[in-house]
Design an enzyme around this catalytic site. Structure first.
Site, short mmCIF file in Angstrom:
data_model
loop_
_atom_site.label_atom_id
_atom_site.label_comp_id
_atom_site.label_asym_id
_atom_site.label_seq_id
_atom_site.Cartn_x
_atom_site.Cartn_y
_atom_site.Cartn_z
N TRP A 1 -4.19 0.16 3.78
CA TRP A 1 -3.68 1.14 4.65
C TRP A 1 -3.42 0.41 6.07
O TRP A 1 -4.03 -0.21 6.91
CB TRP A 1 -4.64 2.33 4.80
N ASN B 1 0.32 5.84 0.18
CA ASN B 1 -0.59 7.02 -0.03
C ASN B 1 -0.06 8.24 -0.21
O ASN B 1 1.13 8.22 -0.90
CB ASN B 1 -1.68 6.76 0.94
N ASP B 2 -0.07 9.25 0.69
CA ASP B 2 0.29 10.61 0.30
C ASP B 2 1.88 10.55 0.09
O ASP B 2 2.87 10.10 0.75
CB ASP B 2 0.17 11.25 1.54
N ARG C 1 -3.22 17.22 12.36
CA ARG C 1 -2.10 16.38 11.56
C ARG C 1 -1.71 17.16 10.05
O ARG C 1 -2.31 18.03 9.60
CB ARG C 1 -2.74 15.35 11.25
N TRP D 1 0.78 -1.23 0.02
CA TRP D 1 0.00 0.03 0.09
C TRP D 1 0.81 1.30 -0.01
O TRP D 1 1.76 1.33 0.81
CB TRP D 1 -0.95 -0.08 1.18
N SER E 1 1.63 11.91 7.50
CA SER E 1 2.34 12.69 6.69
C SER E 1 2.92 14.32 7.21
O SER E 1 2.49 14.49 8.28
CB SER E 1 1.09 13.43 5.73
N GLU F 1 -7.39 17.72 5.73
CA GLU F 1 -5.94 17.03 5.50
C GLU F 1 -5.06 17.78 4.53
O GLU F 1 -5.19 18.58 3.73
CB GLU F 1 -6.17 15.53 5.22
N ASP G 1 -11.40 15.74 3.52
CA ASP G 1 -11.29 14.05 4.12
C ASP G 1 -12.79 13.68 3.67
O ASP G 1 -12.86 12.60 3.45
CB ASP G 1 -11.18 14.16 5.67
#
Ligand code: FRU
Length: 534
Positions: free
Chosen positions: A46, A21-22, A147, A19, A82, A202, A235
């Site tokens: 995730w 993501n960002d 975050r 996986w 992140s 986010e 989000d």
């Protein structure tokens, strides 16, 4: 790609498995581009999030390195989420990132290179005073909505500023912190910006853009010659939206320009799948570069079966359009190194109901540019004033719905008999006093497999088709179609999973299903070579 893995990409960034993501902490240091990214070392879903790390000399070919930042302290033991890189006054980068602490709270931590003389920045160390910012009973910050620190910028008063994504009830917030020394951070009495009804923000990104031209500027630039951009990742809808506005560095507030909205009716970087993006200033090339994550449209079960999930978009140069009302985006120049021998076709009038194959390219892994010109607008369909939602309009009027001026565009990742295809196209309507251009990416016929999300995407393109040609560029890569309309005014990215149009069996066509003829003024296509990625 092997037939067992027809959806792996040839030139889009992805690790060998698992996986992602960002994109995190992108930067250029000693001539080397660094990309970190959210990664699960243990599987295709995730979880167990660490910062994986790759470097590049050209933003095209990438070399993998060991995991750079991983849970190792009480302040990040449940996840290293992140964050962003900032060059300190010494020229050494620091990374601010979100840690999930022993109590499951979101807190902000810092990490520094162990050896700043290493251009690859392989090892990262964390000071013992982490976290630098945390929710407390006094500040009443919501510990599950705090975050994704941005790249920090330096004010004329010599203090650092950073924003952190947050929310209070349904109000999205860009919380502001300032610091003299990058170690002791103080929360500002008010956020840099907030907006009711938008939900959690986010991965905020806040940066200046030059008013004139396509050159980028350093994140700390404050001058009359720049405007500011605030991007947030919503989000609730998983959309990256931005406004263009003004930053008052004395009051430390950002105000979007009149008419600029932050919700989903505002501007999006991309009207397809594109999320948690982040820019960095590329000093040596004087440009601002945008990186983004493209999630799957397949089921979790399919992701687990194929052993991976998520890719990154082709890095885009990003700058302000001369109208100052929107940004322009274009794939970085370097990607053109992968182009093979060009196929240039002569200009041609394409009559209503025609499909023309673009011959001589590896259609499964290609770059294609096409321009259309319309000369007779007398039969343009009237835009019903209630058709204000372009995505809905694209799904009602998909590629197979004949119109007057359009649909015309490209059928990509198409099988020979057109049982499968993804259609990227335009339609032109007439409204009260002008013509309106709709750009769509229709995935409804992209795969015979019914398990995938095949939502149609669409947006209006701010173009006057009477005076300008309608240009379309698509980067096609096995399971990704990244399309740029109007020379970067409107972008739509789609994930598709053909069952027939895979590898050598994929085809590329231009089409016009409108009643009126249109002229293809230029069309060029290139097979794309495979990049060396991880
Ligand atoms: C965005 C996001 C961030 C968070 C990270 C966790 O996709 O949810 O807000 O830091 O991913 O992996």
């Amino acid at each position: 790609t092997p037939t067992s893995q027809p959806y792996r990409t040839g030139y889009h960034f992805q690790p060998p498995k698992n996986w992602i993501n960002d994109p995190n902490g992108p930067m250029i240091y000693k001539g080397i581009y660094h990309l970190f990214y959210q990664y699960n070392p243990k599987g295709a879903q995730w979880g167990n999030i660490v910062w994986a790390h790759s470097t590049s000399r050209d933003l095209v070919n990438w070399t993998p390195h060991p995991i750079a930042i991983f849970p190792s302290q009480p302040s990040d033991i449940n996840g290293t989420w992140s964050g962003s890189a900032t060059f300190l006054k010494t020229g050494i980068p620091a990374i601010l990132y979100t840690g999930i602490n022993t109590q499951g709270q979101q807190v902000q931590n810092v990490a520094f290179p162990k050896d700043p003389s290493d251009p690859y920045l392989i090892k990262w160390v964390k000071p013992h005073d982490n976290p630098l910012m945390a929710p407390t009973p006094q500040n009443r910050i919501n510990a599950s909505s705090f975050r994704d620190p941005t790249t920090s910028w330096l004010g004329p008063d010599g203090r650092w500023r950073v924003i952190i994504g947050s929310k209070v009830d349904r109000k999205g917030l860009a919380m502001l912190y300032t610091s003299q020394n990058f170690d002791h951070w103080v929360q500002s009495p008010q956020p840099l910006h907030s907006a009711e009804g938008t939900g959690m923000w986010e991965c905020p990104d806040f940066f200046p853009v030059a008013i004139d031209g396509s050159v980028g500027v350093d994140t700390s630039t404050l001058a009359p010659s720049v405007k500011h951009v605030l991007k947030v990742s919503l989000d609730d809808t998983k959309h990256d939206v931005y406004t263009i506005g003004t930053y008052d560095h004395v009051k430390d507030v950002y105000t979007p320009d009149e008419g600029s909205r932050e919700g989903d009716l505002g501007l999006r970087y991309d009207y397809g799948k594109y999320y948690a993006s982040k820019t960095f200033f590329d000093g040596p090339k004087n440009r601002r570069v945008l990186l983004g994550w493209i999630n799957e449209s397949s089921s979790v079960e399919a992701d687990i079966k194929k052993g991976w999930s998520g890719v990154h978009a082709i890095p885009r140069q990003i700058w302000l359009h001369r109208s100052r009302k929107q940004l322009l985006q274009w794939p970085v120049k370097e990607i053109e190194k992968l182009r093979g021998t060009p196929v240039y076709l002569p200009s041609k009038v394409i009559g209503g109901g025609s499909v023309l194959e673009v011959p001589g390219v590896t259609a499964v892994q290609a770059d294609v540019e096409i321009s259309f010109q319309v000369s007779d607008f007398s039969k343009a369909e009237i835009l019903d004033p209630s058709w204000s939602n372009p995505q809905l309009l694209c799904s009602r009027k998909g590629a197979s719905v004949k119109g007057s001026l359009g649909p015309f565009g490209l059928l990509v990742l198409a099988s020979k008999d057109l049982q499968e295809y993804t259609a990227v196209f335009f339609r032109i309507f007439k409204s009260k006093d002008k013509h309106v251009v709709l750009m769509c990416s229709d995935q409804s016929r992209s795969s015979l497999n019914q398990q995938n999300d095949k939502t149609t995407y669409g947006t209006f393109v701010d173009i006057d088709p009477v005076h300008e040609k309608l240009s379309l560029r698509s980067l096609i890569d096995h399971s990704i179609v990244e399309s740029f309309g109007g020379k970067g005014k409107s972008c739509i990215t789609a994930r598709v999973y053909p069952t027939l149009a895979i590898n050598e069996d994929a085809h590329l066509y231009a089409f016009n299903y409108g009643a009126q003829s249109v002229k293809i003024t230029s069309w060029s296509a290139w097979s794309m070579k495979k990049a060396h990625i991880n």
